[in-house]
Enzyme design. Structure first.
Site, PDB file in Angstrom:
ATOM      1  N   GLU A 168      -2.596  -1.656  -3.182  1.00 10.45           N
ATOM      2  CA  GLU A 168      -3.719  -0.870  -2.666  1.00 10.45           C
ATOM      3  C   GLU A 168      -3.355   0.601  -2.708  1.00 10.45           C
ATOM      4  O   GLU A 168      -2.193   0.959  -2.551  1.00 10.45           O
ATOM      5  CB  GLU A 168      -3.981  -1.172  -1.193  1.00 10.45           C
ATOM      6  CG  GLU A 168      -4.200  -2.593  -0.840  1.00 10.45           C
ATOM      7  CD  GLU A 168      -4.218  -2.779   0.689  1.00 10.45           C
ATOM      8  OE1 GLU A 168      -4.700  -3.829   1.115  1.00 10.45           O
ATOM      9  OE2 GLU A 168      -3.730  -1.894   1.426  1.00 10.45           O
TER      10      GLU A 168
ATOM     11  N   HIS B 115      -8.158  -5.749   7.161  1.00 14.62           N
ATOM     12  CA  HIS B 115      -7.869  -4.749   8.186  1.00 14.62           C
ATOM     13  C   HIS B 115      -8.124  -5.309   9.577  1.00 14.62           C
ATOM     14  O   HIS B 115      -9.228  -5.719   9.899  1.00 14.62           O
ATOM     15  CB  HIS B 115      -8.638  -3.436   8.014  1.00 14.62           C
ATOM     16  CG  HIS B 115      -7.747  -2.258   8.302  1.00 14.62           C
ATOM     17  ND1 HIS B 115      -7.357  -1.928   9.564  1.00 14.62           N
ATOM     18  CD2 HIS B 115      -7.112  -1.396   7.460  1.00 14.62           C
ATOM     19  CE1 HIS B 115      -6.534  -0.892   9.491  1.00 14.62           C
ATOM     20  NE2 HIS B 115      -6.356  -0.556   8.240  1.00 14.62           N
TER      21      HIS B 115
ATOM     22  N   HIS C  33       0.865  -1.189   0.000  1.00 19.74           N
ATOM     23  CA  HIS C  33       0.000   0.000   0.000  1.00 19.74           C
ATOM     24  C   HIS C  33       0.897   1.233   0.000  1.00 19.74           C
ATOM     25  O   HIS C  33       1.182   1.796   1.058  1.00 19.74           O
ATOM     26  CB  HIS C  33      -0.900  -0.039   1.244  1.00 19.74           C
ATOM     27  CG  HIS C  33      -1.992   0.970   1.246  1.00 19.74           C
ATOM     28  ND1 HIS C  33      -3.210   0.754   1.856  1.00 19.74           N
ATOM     29  CD2 HIS C  33      -2.061   2.217   0.727  1.00 19.74           C
ATOM     30  CE1 HIS C  33      -3.978   1.808   1.694  1.00 19.74           C
ATOM     31  NE2 HIS C  33      -3.301   2.717   1.027  1.00 19.74           N
TER      32      HIS C  33
END
Ligand code: PXP
Length: 237
Positions: A70, A190, A43
């Site tokens: 991401e 998450h 990410h």
């Protein structure tokens, strides 16, 4: 089968803290795969405090499983992912200074933006996933963007799991069922960890992928990376 995609942001954070190439991100990605991970997630954030955009091409070379990138779809992010062409891009609505992702897209409000970006990525053969809160009413507008998958934001689930696991999972099951009906693939991520992962996996139908970073790296401090990955894979049986 549900893939375990290991998010290696934290490894880049440790590397960046000393300036040299230790730990070696590419070696770590190779080792995660060797130890059984079925994907690698990164990410890159605008300040590049962990993954740098310059890491992406080297990672692409060593990722033999599935490469998931991401990020917020800024022009720069989109330019970079179109160059790299990972297997999957997960779009998140984070502001540039976000510490971590804390919410999914409002797919009604951002419909036109998402439709354009999803189309652009899919035209280049990249699978797209949209980070989404567990709310079944979002599925229809998510589907209209043309996305292939959604990634359910599991932060709230993780927080509430220890309080009332049945209540914590309910909106996820409802959203998963709506997604399946709309022919959208289902990812999740998450704050998933060794405590809450197995229940999530057993309750959510047709879960294709979980991406997990923070807890895997924290657990690896105690159990070692190889054991830790095996322990997470064990929860996904
Ligand atoms: N999914 C998204 C969209 C994220 O932003 C993150 C954190 O980078 C994760 C999954 C993984 O979360 P965690 O590090 O808590 O496992």
């Amino acid at each position: 089968m549900c893939r375990l995609s290991v998010n290696i942001n934290k490894i880049a954070l440790i590397r960046n803290s000393r300036g040299a190439n230790l730990p070696d991100l590419c070696q770590l990605a190779k080792d995660c795969q060797e130890f059984g991970a079925q994907g690698i997630t990164v990410h890159p954030r605008p300040d590049e405090r962990h993954i740098r955009f310059s890491d992406l091409s080297e990672l692409k070379e060593v990722i033999s499983t599935e490469f998931n990138i991401e990020g917020y779809p800024s022009d720069y992010f989109i330019k970079k992912v179109l160059e790299i062409k990972p297997h999957q891009v997960t779009l998140v609505p984070d502001s540039p200074d976000a510490l971590t992702s804390t919410t999914g897209w409002d797919t009604n409000l951002h419909q036109e933006l998402l439709k354009k970006i999803v189309g652009n990525l899919k035209d280049k053969g990249i699978r797209v996933s949209l980070f989404l809160n567990p709310d079944p009413t979002l599925i229809e507008s998510a589907q209209r963007t043309g996305t292939d998958r959604i990634e359910l934001y599991t932060g709230g689930y993780a927080y509430n799991y220890g309080i009332d696991m049945s209540q914590a999972i309910t909106p996820h099951i409802q959203t998963a069922n709506a997604a399946i009906e709309a022919h959208l693939g289902l990812n999740a991520g998450h704050d998933l960890n060794l405590d809450n992962l197995e229940f999530y996996y057993n309750q959510i139908p047709e879960l294709l992928e979980v991406s997990i970073g923070h807890s895997i790296i924290c657990d690896a401090l105690y159990f070692g990376l190889q054991n830790t990955i095996a322990m997470y894979l064990n929860k996904l049986q």
